[in-house]
Design an enzyme around this catalytic site. Sequence first.
Site, mmCIF file in Angstrom:
data_model
loop_
_atom_site.group_PDB
_atom_site.id
_atom_site.type_symbol
_atom_site.label_atom_id
_atom_site.label_comp_id
_atom_site.label_asym_id
_atom_site.label_seq_id
_atom_site.Cartn_x
_atom_site.Cartn_y
_atom_site.Cartn_z
ATOM 1 N N SER A 123 6.778 12.215 -6.004
ATOM 2 C CA SER A 123 5.559 11.247 -5.635
ATOM 3 C C SER A 123 4.999 11.102 -6.968
ATOM 4 C CB SER A 123 4.702 11.639 -4.242
ATOM 5 O OG SER A 123 3.499 11.191 -3.818
ATOM 6 N N LYS A 149 8.177 7.820 -5.515
ATOM 7 C CA LYS A 149 7.632 7.326 -4.406
ATOM 8 C C LYS A 149 6.671 6.803 -5.511
ATOM 9 C CE LYS A 149 4.424 9.280 -1.654
ATOM 10 N NZ LYS A 149 4.524 10.669 -0.498
ATOM 11 N N LYS A 151 2.546 5.649 -6.312
ATOM 12 C CA LYS A 151 1.072 5.958 -5.594
ATOM 13 C C LYS A 151 0.228 4.158 -6.005
ATOM 14 C CE LYS A 151 0.442 9.757 -3.598
ATOM 15 N NZ LYS A 151 0.573 9.581 -1.914
ATOM 16 N N ASP A 176 2.901 4.076 -1.812
ATOM 17 C CA ASP A 176 2.206 5.473 -1.444
ATOM 18 C C ASP A 176 0.307 4.302 -1.163
ATOM 19 O OD1 ASP A 176 0.596 6.024 0.612
ATOM 20 O OD2 ASP A 176 1.452 8.283 -0.116
ATOM 21 N N GLU A 201 3.481 2.753 2.250
ATOM 22 C CA GLU A 201 3.431 4.024 3.172
ATOM 23 C C GLU A 201 1.517 4.123 3.650
ATOM 24 O OE1 GLU A 201 4.799 7.831 1.639
ATOM 25 O OE2 GLU A 201 3.100 9.302 2.289
ATOM 26 N N ASP A 226 1.574 7.571 7.473
ATOM 27 C CA ASP A 226 1.299 9.672 7.260
ATOM 28 C C ASP A 226 -0.215 9.464 7.679
ATOM 29 O OD1 ASP A 226 0.477 11.463 5.223
ATOM 30 O OD2 ASP A 226 0.912 11.326 3.909
ATOM 31 N N LYS A 250 3.874 16.222 8.079
ATOM 32 C CA LYS A 250 3.481 16.571 7.435
ATOM 33 C C LYS A 250 3.018 17.732 8.147
ATOM 34 C CE LYS A 250 1.301 13.709 2.784
ATOM 35 N NZ LYS A 250 0.832 12.997 2.770
ATOM 36 N N GLY A 278 4.489 15.522 1.198
ATOM 37 C CA GLY A 278 3.612 17.152 0.142
ATOM 38 C C GLY A 278 2.795 16.607 0.572
HETATM 39 O O1 OSB Z 1 -0.340 10.741 0.597
HETATM 40 O O2 OSB Z 1 1.816 11.453 0.455
HETATM 41 C C1 OSB Z 1 -0.185 11.793 -0.089
HETATM 42 C C2 OSB Z 1 -0.739 14.390 -2.787
HETATM 43 C C3 OSB Z 1 -1.952 14.442 -1.799
HETATM 44 C C4 OSB Z 1 -2.204 14.223 -1.012
HETATM 45 C C5 OSB Z 1 -1.565 13.162 0.222
HETATM 46 C C6 OSB Z 1 -0.123 12.802 -0.586
HETATM 47 C C7 OSB Z 1 -0.033 13.081 -1.576
HETATM 48 C C8 OSB Z 1 1.141 12.645 -2.143
HETATM 49 C C9 OSB Z 1 1.785 14.404 -3.503
HETATM 50 O O3 OSB Z 1 1.786 11.838 -2.391
HETATM 51 C C10 OSB Z 1 3.329 14.663 -2.772
HETATM 52 C C11 OSB Z 1 3.447 16.026 -3.690
HETATM 53 O O4 OSB Z 1 4.761 16.209 -4.599
HETATM 54 O O5 OSB Z 1 3.098 17.363 -2.764
HETATM 55 MG MG MG Z 2 1.077 9.506 2.528
#
Ligand code: OSB
Ligand code: MG
Length: 355
Positions: A123, A149, A151, A176, A201, A226, A250, A278
């Site tokens: 991510s 992925k 953001k 995402d 996402e 999510d 999660k 994550g």
């Molecule tokens: O939305 O998946 C998410 C990190 C913090 C809060 C929300 C998210 C995330 C990530 C990071 O996308 C995932 C990771 O590398 O731990």
């Molecule tokens: Mg997410």
Amino acid sequence: MRLKSPFETSFGVTYDRRIILVEAIADGISGWGEVTVGETPHFNSETTETAWHVIGDFVAPSLIGKTISAAADIPELVKGIRGHQMAKAGVENAFWDIEAQQKNLPLWKLLGGTQSEIACGVSLGIRESPDALLRKIEEELRSGYQRIKLKIKPGKDFEYVAAARNKFPDIRLSVDANSAYTLDDVEHLKQLDRFNLLMMEQPLAWDDIYSHAKLQAQIKTAICLDECINNAQHAESAIEVEACRIINIKLGRVGGHTEARRVHDVCKANNIPVWCGGMLEAGIGRVHNIAMSTMPGFTLPGDVSASSRYWDEDIIEPEVEVTPHGTIRVPTRPGLGYAVRRDRIDQLTARKKAF
Ligand code: OSB
Ligand code: MG
């Protein structure tokens, strides 16, 4: 713990993590869990401080002195505490580690896992420019990661995704939004359909399954939920109204391994692929994620990657490493299968409470 580099999402930038760890002791065996909550209430409504309060004042008192025959008993004991899934998960998961050690099984086997090697993606936080993003993608692909992925948020979406897809026409690519859009943005989000994304996402509100169904009916890209999915019932509802075609699980968000397995089972019965999300975990949370990811419905690469992407030095030994083909080989020793580094944890501990 300071992150190696700041992580930017649509809701803010994280530089440092303040992490609550739970060590539970039952029948003389110690087990560990990590509370995968954010420092601020911008992903969901929990924070490090609300979790500290809820665990100390409600979760721990619900368990101390009780007879617990299996970790899966715990949701029943804490069900009177509404919400606060992340607080509850950190505690429940420690008991899964204990149960696995008692039964002399690796945690993933106890959970019913079937995959001894799991597929990994990354991510990537929002970058200052599309060029900077392309350099980062290149680096992650060189390490072997199987899915990238990105953001996104309004103003940092189309241009970034277009640049990534242009440069890497064949990779598995997803986005995402962490709830940064509304149904007023449908026409804008439709523009992303041309990039052959694996999924989009959580584009809409964190607590609104129904609007995602309206959006999914109007875009080609598969929606992955999510934030919206906090239990198996939410998963059933989302699938029934066709709010998504993929679900991210999660452990913290759904309250621990017991409920995560239920979400997994609902998705599997409905042919909805799942993957492990994550929350910028340290080693203990990461290792719980690895165990969960071995269940058969986890057919897409998760946001589970190497310790060294996040930390100069993790709190487990060995650290989590990823193979050159973007997988993690699951441990074979009982329990978590990685040693917890008490020395390092003691050094980092700012606050401690025993029950
Ligand atoms: O939305 O998946 C998410 C990190 C913090 C809060 C929300 C998210 C995330 C990530 C990071 O996308 C995932 C990771 O590398 O731990
Ligand atoms: Mg997410």
